[in-house]
Scaffold this motif. Structure first.
Motif, PDB file in Angstrom:
ATOM      1  N   LEU A  85       0.813  -1.220   0.000  1.00  0.00           N
ATOM      2  CA  LEU A  85       0.000   0.000   0.000  1.00  0.00           C
ATOM      3  C   LEU A  85       0.846   1.269   0.000  1.00  0.00           C
ATOM      4  O   LEU A  85       0.296   2.370  -0.053  1.00  0.00           O
ATOM      5  N   PHE A 139      -7.936   4.704   2.398  1.00  0.00           N
ATOM      6  CA  PHE A 139      -6.640   4.505   3.057  1.00  0.00           C
ATOM      7  C   PHE A 139      -5.993   5.822   3.472  1.00  0.00           C
ATOM      8  O   PHE A 139      -4.764   5.945   3.509  1.00  0.00           O
ATOM      9  N   ALA A 190      -0.312   4.092   4.206  1.00  0.00           N
ATOM     10  CA  ALA A 190      -0.670   3.762   2.830  1.00  0.00           C
ATOM     11  C   ALA A 190      -0.760   5.051   2.031  1.00  0.00           C
ATOM     12  O   ALA A 190      -0.843   6.147   2.593  1.00  0.00           O
TER      13      ALA A 190
END
Length: 315
Positions: free
Chosen positions: A158, A187, A193
């Motif tokens: 991520l 996110f 992330a």
């Protein structure tokens, strides 16, 4: 043959500007956008934008080039459109905004505004699709970076935009960016992330599209060496690559926990009757072919065959 009097050089996309005209735009991988009237008998085609001087590809078969086009939802007033293409040194995807000129059939080559650049470690798996969703945000698909088996592990990382579908707000840039982050992206910090990511675990989702009747986002993710898959893309979900290829652990024979990932709604096996690479399409909502109403129409690059997939949503 929809336009028998016209010819194209490696066409990879066909689009409409939703601008109250009946014109078609076709992008050619070497870097040209062509425009012509949506008439099967037309013999005239114009060059809307020529980017061949800056679009860079390796020789021979290549997954690089001019890969995607999206017109702003308010294109009829602001004249903005967005392209996704590759450049070298460093090798990267470039997302750039251009503006139409006073001539509606010609863009302003000098109007470029770079929105985003993403470095690519290899020549393949560049994704390419970009499009505006029903929410007005711009979605962009990036492949896992290329090579075989995602050796850098980008699909499950991520911290990189590779191997993901991102969503950005190009109408409200923030900070030193030429875009903003939608406040409901899944996110957003303090998570470790990239804030732009909408969904991840994707190998190379070459094409995606919305069914505007249901609001569902359909994506076709190209497989590694065993299965092609079609997904319903939902925010925050992990679609498995490179721990899974469709519904199967990857590499074959390895152990994985399918419960950790969102499964595809459909898969098909590679190299059966010549198939090799899924090409995503659209849910048909027209009136001419009633038997296809509500079905997802997609193809395979190697065979050219077209399929219709029925899906009953449980969302």
């Amino acid at each position: 043959n929809a336009f028998p009097n016209l010819s194209f050089n490696d066409p990879v996309g066909i689009y409409h500007a939703d601008d109250n005209t009946d014109r078609i735009f076709v992008i050619e991988q070497p870097g040209i956008i062509k425009v012509f009237n949506n008439d099967s008998n037309t013999t005239e085609v114009g060059i809307f934008l020529d980017l061949t001087s800056i679009v860079e590809q390796d020789g021979g078969y290549t997954e690089e080039g001019l890969l995607g086009l999206a017109f702003h939802p308010d294109y009829v007033n602001n004249g903005y459109f967005y392209v996704n293409f590759t450049r070298h040194n460093p090798r990267r995807n470039v997302i750039s905004r251009y503006t139409v000129s006073d001539d509606p059939n010609q863009a302003n080559l000098q109007s470029s505004l770079i929105i985003l650049e993403v470095n690519q470690p290899y020549t393949n798996h560049n994704g390419g699709q970009l499009g505006f969703g029903p929410d007005g945000y711009l979605y962009i698909a990036f492949g896992d970076g290329g090579s075989s088996g995602d050796p850098q592990g980008n699909g499950q990382n991520l911290a990189t935009l590779l191997g993901s579908l991102i969503r950005i707000d190009i109408d409200n840039p923030t900070g030193n960016l030429n875009y903003g982050i939608p406040p409901d992206n899944p996110f957003i910090a303090p998570l470790a992330a990239r804030d732009e990511i909408y969904a991840y675990g994707l190998r190379n989702m070459w094409r995606f599209s919305w069914d505007f009747e249901t609001g569902l986002l359909w994506g076709a993710d190209v497989g590694q060496n065993a299965y092609e898959e079609i997904d319903i893309i939902l925010p925050g979900l992990n679609y498995g690559w490179n721990e899974m290829e469709a519904n199967h652990c990857y590499p074959p024979g390895s152990n994985c926990n399918p419960n950790n990932f969102e499964p595809p709604i459909w898969e098909y096996e590679l190299y059966v009757n010549g198939v090799c690479s899924v090409t995503g399409g659209y849910v048909y909502r027209g009136s001419n072919l009633w038997m296809l109403e509500g079905k997802y129409i997609y193809g395979d690059w190697c065979t050219g065959d077209i399929w219709a997939l029925t899906y009953e949503s449980t969302f």
